[in-house]
Write a protein that holds these residues in place. Structure first.
Motif, PDB file in Angstrom:
ATOM      1  N   LEU A  37      41.089  72.907  32.946  1.00 11.27           N
ATOM      2  CA  LEU A  37      40.384  72.633  31.689  1.00 11.27           C
ATOM      3  C   LEU A  37      39.014  72.067  32.051  1.00 11.27           C
ATOM      4  CD1 LEU A  37      40.933  72.660  28.567  1.00 11.27           C
ATOM      5  CD2 LEU A  37      41.351  70.200  28.790  1.00 11.27           C
ATOM      6  N   TYR A  38      37.985  72.874  31.858  1.00 14.52           N
ATOM      7  CA  TYR A  38      36.617  72.531  32.268  1.00 14.52           C
ATOM      8  C   TYR A  38      35.879  71.951  31.066  1.00 14.52           C
ATOM      9  CZ  TYR A  38      32.073  73.230  34.592  1.00 14.52           C
ATOM     10  OH  TYR A  38      30.836  73.063  35.178  1.00 14.52           O
ATOM     11  N   LEU A  39      35.345  70.758  31.240  1.00 10.94           N
ATOM     12  CA  LEU A  39      34.725  70.042  30.134  1.00 10.94           C
ATOM     13  C   LEU A  39      33.244  69.801  30.391  1.00 10.94           C
ATOM     14  CD1 LEU A  39      37.456  67.269  29.766  1.00 10.94           C
ATOM     15  CD2 LEU A  39      37.405  69.495  28.607  1.00 10.94           C
ATOM     16  N   ASN A  40      32.410  70.180  29.439  1.00 10.11           N
ATOM     17  CA  ASN A  40      30.998  69.816  29.463  1.00 10.11           C
ATOM     18  C   ASN A  40      30.768  68.612  28.560  1.00 10.11           C
ATOM     19  OD1 ASN A  40      29.612  71.808  31.180  1.00 10.11           O
ATOM     20  ND2 ASN A  40      30.326  73.313  29.672  1.00 10.11           N
ATOM     21  N   ASN A  41      29.643  67.924  28.782  1.00  9.30           N
ATOM     22  CA  ASN A  41      29.301  66.815  27.903  1.00  9.30           C
ATOM     23  C   ASN A  41      28.317  67.273  26.822  1.00  9.30           C
ATOM     24  OD1 ASN A  41      26.801  66.923  29.217  1.00  9.30           O
ATOM     25  ND2 ASN A  41      27.226  65.154  30.518  1.00  9.30           N
ATOM     26  N   PHE A  42      28.048  66.381  25.876  1.00 10.44           N
ATOM     27  CA  PHE A  42      27.146  66.725  24.772  1.00 10.44           C
ATOM     28  C   PHE A  42      25.738  67.042  25.276  1.00 10.44           C
ATOM     29  CE2 PHE A  42      30.434  64.548  22.277  1.00 10.44           C
ATOM     30  CZ  PHE A  42      30.545  65.406  21.193  1.00 10.44           C
ATOM     31  N   GLN A  43      25.328  66.395  26.369  1.00 10.30           N
ATOM     32  CA  GLN A  43      23.998  66.654  26.916  1.00 10.30           C
ATOM     33  C   GLN A  43      23.862  68.120  27.330  1.00 10.30           C
ATOM     34  OE1 GLN A  43      21.470  64.131  27.289  1.00 10.30           O
ATOM     35  NE2 GLN A  43      20.232  65.984  27.508  1.00 10.30           N
ATOM     36  N   TYR A  44      24.934  68.701  27.834  1.00 13.11           N
ATOM     37  CA  TYR A  44      24.907  70.106  28.231  1.00 13.11           C
ATOM     38  C   TYR A  44      24.542  71.001  27.049  1.00 13.11           C
ATOM     39  CZ  TYR A  44      26.745  74.751  29.326  1.00 13.11           C
ATOM     40  OH  TYR A  44      26.886  76.101  29.485  1.00 13.11           O
ATOM     41  N   TYR A  45      25.177  70.744  25.898  1.00 13.14           N
ATOM     42  CA  TYR A  45      24.923  71.585  24.724  1.00 13.14           C
ATOM     43  C   TYR A  45      23.544  71.308  24.128  1.00 13.14           C
ATOM     44  CZ  TYR A  45      29.807  72.763  25.171  1.00 13.14           C
ATOM     45  OH  TYR A  45      31.011  73.214  25.666  1.00 13.14           O
ATOM     46  N   LYS A  46      23.094  70.075  24.234  1.00 17.88           N
ATOM     47  CA  LYS A  46      21.729  69.750  23.799  1.00 17.88           C
ATOM     48  C   LYS A  46      20.718  70.515  24.658  1.00 17.88           C
ATOM     49  CE  LYS A  46      18.539  65.794  23.654  1.00 17.88           C
ATOM     50  NZ  LYS A  46      18.085  65.848  22.260  1.00 17.88           N
ATOM     51  N   ASP A  47      20.901  70.468  25.972  1.00 16.57           N
ATOM     52  CA  ASP A  47      19.976  71.137  26.891  1.00 16.57           C
ATOM     53  C   ASP A  47      20.041  72.650  26.745  1.00 16.57           C
ATOM     54  OD1 ASP A  47      19.276  68.656  27.833  1.00 16.57           O
ATOM     55  OD2 ASP A  47      20.506  68.769  29.641  1.00 16.57           O
ATOM     56  N   LEU A  48      21.220  73.161  26.381  1.00 17.14           N
ATOM     57  CA  LEU A  48      21.392  74.609  26.275  1.00 17.14           C
ATOM     58  C   LEU A  48      20.508  75.196  25.179  1.00 17.14           C
ATOM     59  CD1 LEU A  48      23.044  76.896  27.568  1.00 17.14           C
ATOM     60  CD2 LEU A  48      24.755  76.564  25.769  1.00 17.14           C
ATOM     61  N   GLU A  49      20.429  74.518  24.038  1.00 16.60           N
ATOM     62  CA  GLU A  49      19.553  75.029  22.980  1.00 16.60           C
ATOM     63  C   GLU A  49      18.092  74.980  23.416  1.00 16.60           C
ATOM     64  OE1 GLU A  49      17.853  74.009  18.566  1.00 16.60           O
ATOM     65  OE2 GLU A  49      19.901  73.378  18.997  1.00 16.60           O
ATOM     66  N   ILE A  50      17.717  73.884  24.065  1.00 14.61           N
ATOM     67  CA  ILE A  50      16.335  73.744  24.517  1.00 14.61           C
ATOM     68  C   ILE A  50      16.003  74.816  25.554  1.00 14.61           C
ATOM     69  CG2 ILE A  50      14.734  72.223  25.736  1.00 14.61           C
ATOM     70  CD1 ILE A  50      16.332  69.863  24.497  1.00 14.61           C
TER      71      ILE A  50
END
Length: 258
Positions: A37-50
């Motif tokens: 089960l691979y987990l990303n943090n919220f920062q990952y999704y924030k950076d992904l949009e940018i």
């Protein structure tokens, strides 16, 4: 053309979640099926949009508090005297620790997305009807393969593993709201670090029908992994194109809990 009945209209219990979808690459989904089960943090999704310069899998404002039409008051730190006031159209409040919290996201398949084909002997045969926007964006934004997950067995497995490992989790469907409105309950949730703050997103993302699992105590700037054991017996992997262009049928006993 007559509108066909959805499963939610005939079940005694509303908003049931029979199964879920996880979009990704085939390699990543096979790793999950084998127990990682691979987990990303919220920062990952924030950076992904940018990084991608578009909203979709990424969300630059997830886990932050946006406030519209803000009144600003500047006071002298020693005397408390008001030096001047002003207004700002928008403000954004955020916490670095919140951005480092980890989560696992899925597309929840709720009973309002299951169209009844026919009912016989208390068994409803249903067809999966995905939102058009989700179908349009899935291949481009989410991955060329998808895992179909028996959500009950999947959640039971994760909860058992987390109990054994003493890992806290909170799981809920995401609530979609108009984030141009200043919600008092959302401000309070942010100020008190309530978990419901992390299960709210802008209406723009409503087509995703997201179900998320939050791990509030897994706080780091890197991905986290949890070994949940092999889950092949209650998951299937197929190309996203087949899911979108094909016909997925599911049967439900109307007198039994699923």
């Amino acid at each position: 053309m007559e509108k066909k009945q959805r499963l939610i209209e005939v079940l005694a219990v509303n908003n049931k979640l029979p199964f879920a979808l996880k979009f990704s690459s085939k390699k990543n989904l096979e790793s999950l099926q084998n127990g990682t089960l691979y987990l990303n943090n919220f920062q990952y999704y924030k950076d992904l949009e940018i990084k991608e310069k578009r909203k979709g899998q990424g969300d630059a404002f997830d886990a932050s508090l946006r406030i519209s039409d803000v009144k600003l008051t500047f006071k002298h730190p020693a005397t408390g005297e008001t030096l001047f006031t002003g207004r700002a159209s928008n403000a954004n409040m955020e916490s670095n620790e919140d951005y480092q919290k980890h989560l696992f996201c899925m597309t929840g398949i709720t009973t309002d997305l299951l169209e009844i084909v026919h009912i016989e002997d208390n068994v409803a045969v249903t067809k999966l009807v995905l939102p058009e926007e989700l179908k349009e964006r899935a291949l481009e934004n989410f991955g060329d393969h998808v895992m179909c997950i028996n959500i009950g067995q999947f959640l039971n497995r994760i909860e058992q593993v987390c109990r054994d490992k003493n890992i806290a989790l909170v799981r809920n469907p995401v609530e979609y709201r108009d984030m141009s409105i200043n919600y008092t309950d959302r401000m309070e949730a942010f100020a008190t670090s309530r978990s419901d703050f992390f299960f709210q997103k802008d209406m723009f993302f409503a087509y995703q029908n997201e179900y998320r699992i939050l791990f509030p105590d897994l706080i780091s700037d890197k991905p986290e992994k949890i070994d949940i054991g092999n889950i092949e017996n209650f998951t299937n992997i197929l190309p996203t194109k087949i899911l979108i262009e094909g016909e997925i049928l599911l049967s439900f006993h109307l007198t039994e809990e699923e």
